[in-house]
Design a protein around this motif. Structure first.
Motif, PDB file in Angstrom:
ATOM      1  N   LEU A  44      29.164  38.197  30.888  1.00  0.00           N
ATOM      2  CA  LEU A  44      30.151  37.237  30.382  1.00  0.00           C
ATOM      3  C   LEU A  44      30.101  37.177  28.860  1.00  0.00           C
ATOM      4  CD1 LEU A  44      32.202  34.968  30.734  1.00  0.00           C
ATOM      5  CD2 LEU A  44      30.303  33.380  31.110  1.00  0.00           C
ATOM      6  N   ASP A  45      28.910  37.121  28.317  1.00  0.00           N
ATOM      7  CA  ASP A  45      28.769  37.091  26.862  1.00  0.00           C
ATOM      8  C   ASP A  45      29.342  38.371  26.236  1.00  0.00           C
ATOM      9  OD1 ASP A  45      27.574  35.997  24.351  1.00  0.00           O
ATOM     10  OD2 ASP A  45      26.375  37.820  24.494  1.00  0.00           O
ATOM     11  N   MET A  46      29.098  39.500  26.898  1.00  0.00           N
ATOM     12  CA  MET A  46      29.618  40.771  26.376  1.00  0.00           C
ATOM     13  C   MET A  46      31.146  40.799  26.420  1.00  0.00           C
ATOM     14  SD  MET A  46      28.837  44.607  27.749  1.00  0.00           S
ATOM     15  CE  MET A  46      30.001  44.411  29.078  1.00  0.00           C
ATOM     16  N   LEU A  47      31.727  40.247  27.504  1.00  0.00           N
ATOM     17  CA  LEU A  47      33.191  40.230  27.629  1.00  0.00           C
ATOM     18  C   LEU A  47      33.824  39.327  26.570  1.00  0.00           C
ATOM     19  CD1 LEU A  47      33.601  40.083  31.516  1.00  0.00           C
ATOM     20  CD2 LEU A  47      34.181  41.988  30.013  1.00  0.00           C
ATOM     21  N   GLY A 121      44.708  42.382  33.063  1.00  0.00           N
ATOM     22  CA  GLY A 121      44.254  43.116  31.883  1.00  0.00           C
ATOM     23  C   GLY A 121      42.946  43.850  32.076  1.00  0.00           C
ATOM     24  N   ASN A 122      42.176  43.468  33.080  1.00  0.00           N
ATOM     25  CA  ASN A 122      40.897  44.150  33.361  1.00  0.00           C
ATOM     26  C   ASN A 122      40.951  44.880  34.692  1.00  0.00           C
ATOM     27  OD1 ASN A 122      38.774  43.240  31.197  1.00  0.00           O
ATOM     28  ND2 ASN A 122      39.970  41.406  31.680  1.00  0.00           N
ATOM     29  N   ALA A 123      42.144  45.372  35.041  1.00  0.00           N
ATOM     30  CA  ALA A 123      42.329  46.037  36.331  1.00  0.00           C
ATOM     31  C   ALA A 123      41.401  47.232  36.510  1.00  0.00           C
ATOM     32  CB  ALA A 123      43.788  46.472  36.477  1.00  0.00           C
ATOM     33  N   GLY A 124      41.222  48.010  35.448  1.00  0.00           N
ATOM     34  CA  GLY A 124      40.381  49.203  35.549  1.00  0.00           C
ATOM     35  C   GLY A 124      38.955  48.873  35.943  1.00  0.00           C
ATOM     36  N   LEU A 125      38.404  47.815  35.359  1.00  0.00           N
ATOM     37  CA  LEU A 125      37.034  47.418  35.667  1.00  0.00           C
ATOM     38  C   LEU A 125      36.935  46.811  37.068  1.00  0.00           C
ATOM     39  CD1 LEU A 125      34.192  47.218  34.512  1.00  0.00           C
ATOM     40  CD2 LEU A 125      34.804  45.004  33.539  1.00  0.00           C
ATOM     41  N   ARG A 133      34.922  37.892  39.945  1.00  0.00           N
ATOM     42  CA  ARG A 133      36.184  37.999  39.170  1.00  0.00           C
ATOM     43  C   ARG A 133      36.420  36.774  38.303  1.00  0.00           C
ATOM     44  NH1 ARG A 133      35.179  42.297  42.564  1.00  0.00           N
ATOM     45  NH2 ARG A 133      37.057  43.549  42.971  1.00  0.00           N
ATOM     46  N   GLU A 134      35.810  35.664  38.650  1.00  0.00           N
ATOM     47  CA  GLU A 134      36.001  34.446  37.849  1.00  0.00           C
ATOM     48  C   GLU A 134      35.504  34.625  36.426  1.00  0.00           C
ATOM     49  OE1 GLU A 134      34.646  34.569  40.792  1.00  0.00           O
ATOM     50  OE2 GLU A 134      35.509  33.041  42.114  1.00  0.00           O
ATOM     51  N   ILE A 135      34.709  35.658  36.237  1.00  0.00           N
ATOM     52  CA  ILE A 135      34.118  35.881  34.926  1.00  0.00           C
ATOM     53  C   ILE A 135      35.183  36.219  33.865  1.00  0.00           C
ATOM     54  CG2 ILE A 135      33.671  38.379  34.887  1.00  0.00           C
ATOM     55  CD1 ILE A 135      30.749  37.660  34.262  1.00  0.00           C
ATOM     56  N   PHE A 136      36.323  36.748  34.302  1.00  0.00           N
ATOM     57  CA  PHE A 136      37.360  37.127  33.327  1.00  0.00           C
ATOM     58  C   PHE A 136      38.113  35.906  32.771  1.00  0.00           C
ATOM     59  CE2 PHE A 136      36.715  40.917  35.994  1.00  0.00           C
ATOM     60  CZ  PHE A 136      36.285  41.778  35.004  1.00  0.00           C
ATOM     61  N   PRO A 137      38.587  34.969  33.624  1.00  0.00           N
ATOM     62  CA  PRO A 137      39.149  33.742  33.038  1.00  0.00           C
ATOM     63  C   PRO A 137      38.122  32.971  32.206  1.00  0.00           C
ATOM     64  CG  PRO A 137      39.789  33.938  35.344  1.00  0.00           C
ATOM     65  CD  PRO A 137      38.786  35.015  35.088  1.00  0.00           C
ATOM     66  N   LEU A 138      36.843  33.018  32.626  1.00  0.00           N
ATOM     67  CA  LEU A 138      35.804  32.337  31.846  1.00  0.00           C
ATOM     68  C   LEU A 138      35.620  32.992  30.475  1.00  0.00           C
ATOM     69  CD1 LEU A 138      33.115  31.637  34.585  1.00  0.00           C
ATOM     70  CD2 LEU A 138      34.401  29.931  33.289  1.00  0.00           C
ATOM     71  N   ALA A 139      35.737  34.318  30.425  1.00  0.00           N
ATOM     72  CA  ALA A 139      35.639  35.010  29.133  1.00  0.00           C
ATOM     73  C   ALA A 139      36.792  34.597  28.217  1.00  0.00           C
ATOM     74  CB  ALA A 139      35.640  36.519  29.354  1.00  0.00           C
ATOM     75  N   GLN A 294      41.285  36.867  45.852  1.00  0.00           N
ATOM     76  CA  GLN A 294      40.698  38.001  45.144  1.00  0.00           C
ATOM     77  C   GLN A 294      40.355  39.185  46.048  1.00  0.00           C
ATOM     78  OE1 GLN A 294      36.675  37.847  43.598  1.00  0.00           O
ATOM     79  NE2 GLN A 294      36.319  35.920  44.651  1.00  0.00           N
ATOM     80  N   GLY A 295      40.349  38.958  47.349  1.00  0.00           N
ATOM     81  CA  GLY A 295      40.056  40.061  48.264  1.00  0.00           C
ATOM     82  C   GLY A 295      41.066  41.186  48.169  1.00  0.00           C
ATOM     83  N   ASN A 296      42.305  40.872  47.747  1.00  0.00           N
ATOM     84  CA  ASN A 296      43.360  41.891  47.662  1.00  0.00           C
ATOM     85  C   ASN A 296      43.654  42.312  46.225  1.00  0.00           C
ATOM     86  OD1 ASN A 296      43.840  41.951  50.478  1.00  0.00           O
ATOM     87  ND2 ASN A 296      45.091  40.097  50.319  1.00  0.00           N
ATOM     88  N   PHE A 297      42.820  41.870  45.286  1.00  0.00           N
ATOM     89  CA  PHE A 297      43.072  42.213  43.883  1.00  0.00           C
ATOM     90  C   PHE A 297      43.118  43.728  43.679  1.00  0.00           C
ATOM     91  CE2 PHE A 297      41.440  38.106  41.628  1.00  0.00           C
ATOM     92  CZ  PHE A 297      42.530  37.448  42.113  1.00  0.00           C
ATOM     93  N   ALA A 298      42.096  44.427  44.197  1.00  0.00           N
ATOM     94  CA  ALA A 298      41.996  45.875  43.948  1.00  0.00           C
ATOM     95  C   ALA A 298      43.219  46.610  44.479  1.00  0.00           C
ATOM     96  CB  ALA A 298      40.721  46.416  44.589  1.00  0.00           C
ATOM     97  N   GLN A 299      43.717  46.203  45.660  1.00  0.00           N
ATOM     98  CA  GLN A 299      44.888  46.883  46.222  1.00  0.00           C
ATOM     99  C   GLN A 299      46.139  46.609  45.400  1.00  0.00           C
ATOM    100  OE1 GLN A 299      42.617  45.177  47.795  1.00  0.00           O
ATOM    101  NE2 GLN A 299      42.156  45.995  49.843  1.00  0.00           N
ATOM    102  N   GLU A 300      46.313  45.372  44.965  1.00  0.00           N
ATOM    103  CA  GLU A 300      47.512  45.000  44.207  1.00  0.00           C
ATOM    104  C   GLU A 300      47.504  45.579  42.801  1.00  0.00           C
ATOM    105  OE1 GLU A 300      50.197  43.468  45.228  1.00  0.00           O
ATOM    106  OE2 GLU A 300      49.395  43.242  47.263  1.00  0.00           O
TER     107      GLU A 300
END
Length: 301
Positions: A44-47, A121-125, A133-139, A294-300
């Protein structure tokens, strides 16, 4: 080569199975997510650092841009509204008043805007490895708080220059108003970032909604102007039901020393506590919706 691959496959087969992903249930799921995020706190700190660096990458002024934008807005509002339209005559210490509102509003709007697009914006990761996945809104919240801290220092410096340094118990409103902004911004970020994966129009609707919400808060006009214009108690109550409005009023109670003689809504501290409690519940609900989607994030993605 084949031997190395076979050895690696054999080692992996010997490892115990670790279950990943969100846990079901309100209490167990929320606690599990908090533990997951805490376990990934270094990531999280790195993001947060990456987001701050990426935002001003290759720019000459770097982090100064986080300061110049609100200052430009302050200049525009001060000249257009304060001088040309005469708002400065009705609002004492108009420059400090308007910059106080812009600072509080900037934290909320930046967190919601960047948080909404954080998953896409972080789809690749997200498609390559598992991590909460909550770590991205927290970043997004973390980087917004960094910019907010810079603007807060400027605001406090302005009060010193103007000879209107806030003192005493009025500072108690700052952590309370700040907490209200954080919980409501985080709740909307979690919810909208998940929905935005499935409905990409959400990010554009957010921009319009934030523009309307800004003018529905006492940022460029004061509460006493609303109270003198609106005579319906119901509409006044609806206006004060907006948690961002309450937070902005809380910030003004701290930094807008020149407005101490102006009319302000009664029971502001109590209203802020209620907004904070409701916001905390909304964070839990938003996190549960996020975990469900979030279970379908990767597919979408």
């Amino acid at each position: 080569m084949t031997t190395i691959a076979d050895e690696r496959a054999a080692r992996l087969a010997g490892q115990p199975l670790h279950v990943t992903g969100p846990k079901p249930g309100l209490a167990a799921g929320t606690v599990g997510t908090v533990r997951d995020v805490w376990a990934h706190r270094e990531l999280l700190d790195m993001l947060i650092r990456r987001e701050l660096k990426a935002r001003y990458k290759d720019s000459t002024l770097g982090f100064l841009w986080s300061l110049l934008r609100p200052l430009a807005m302050l200049l525009i509002y001060y000249i257009a509204l304060g001088k040309f339209l005469g708002a400065a005559r009705a609002v004492p210490s108009f420059a400090i008043f308007i910059y106080t509102g812009l600072t509080a509003w900037g934290l909320f709007s930046e967190t919601v805007t960047t948080g909404t697009g954080s998953i896409v914006g972080n789809a690749g990761l997200i498609k390559k490895v598992y991590l909460p996945r909550e770590i991205f809104p927290l970043a997004s919240l973390g980087s917004s708080l960094f910019n907010f801290a810079i603007q807060l220092v400027v605001l406090f410096t302005a009060t010193i220059v103007a000879g209107q340094v806030p003192t005493g118990i009025r500072w108690l409103y700052l952590p309370l108003a700040l907490a209200v902004i954080i919980v409501w911004a985080l709740a909307w970020s979690l919810l909208l970032s998940a929905v935005n994966v499935f409905l990409r129009d959400v990010q554009y609707l957010v921009e319009i909604a934030l523009m309307i919400a800004m003018w529905a808060s006492p940022i460029v006009y004061a509460w006493h102007q609303v109270a003198s214009t609106v005579h319906s108690d119901t509409i006044k109550s609806l206006y004060l039901a907006n948690p961002v409005t309450l937070a902005v009023l809380g910030f003004q109670r701290v930094f807008w020393v020149g407005g101490d003689s102006q009319l302000s809504p009664g029971g502001l501290a109590g209203s802020l506590w209620i907004a904070l409690a409701v916001g905390a519940v909304l964070v839990l609900v938003a996190q549960r919706v996020f975990a469900r989607l979030q279970g379908n994030f990767a597919q979408e993605l």
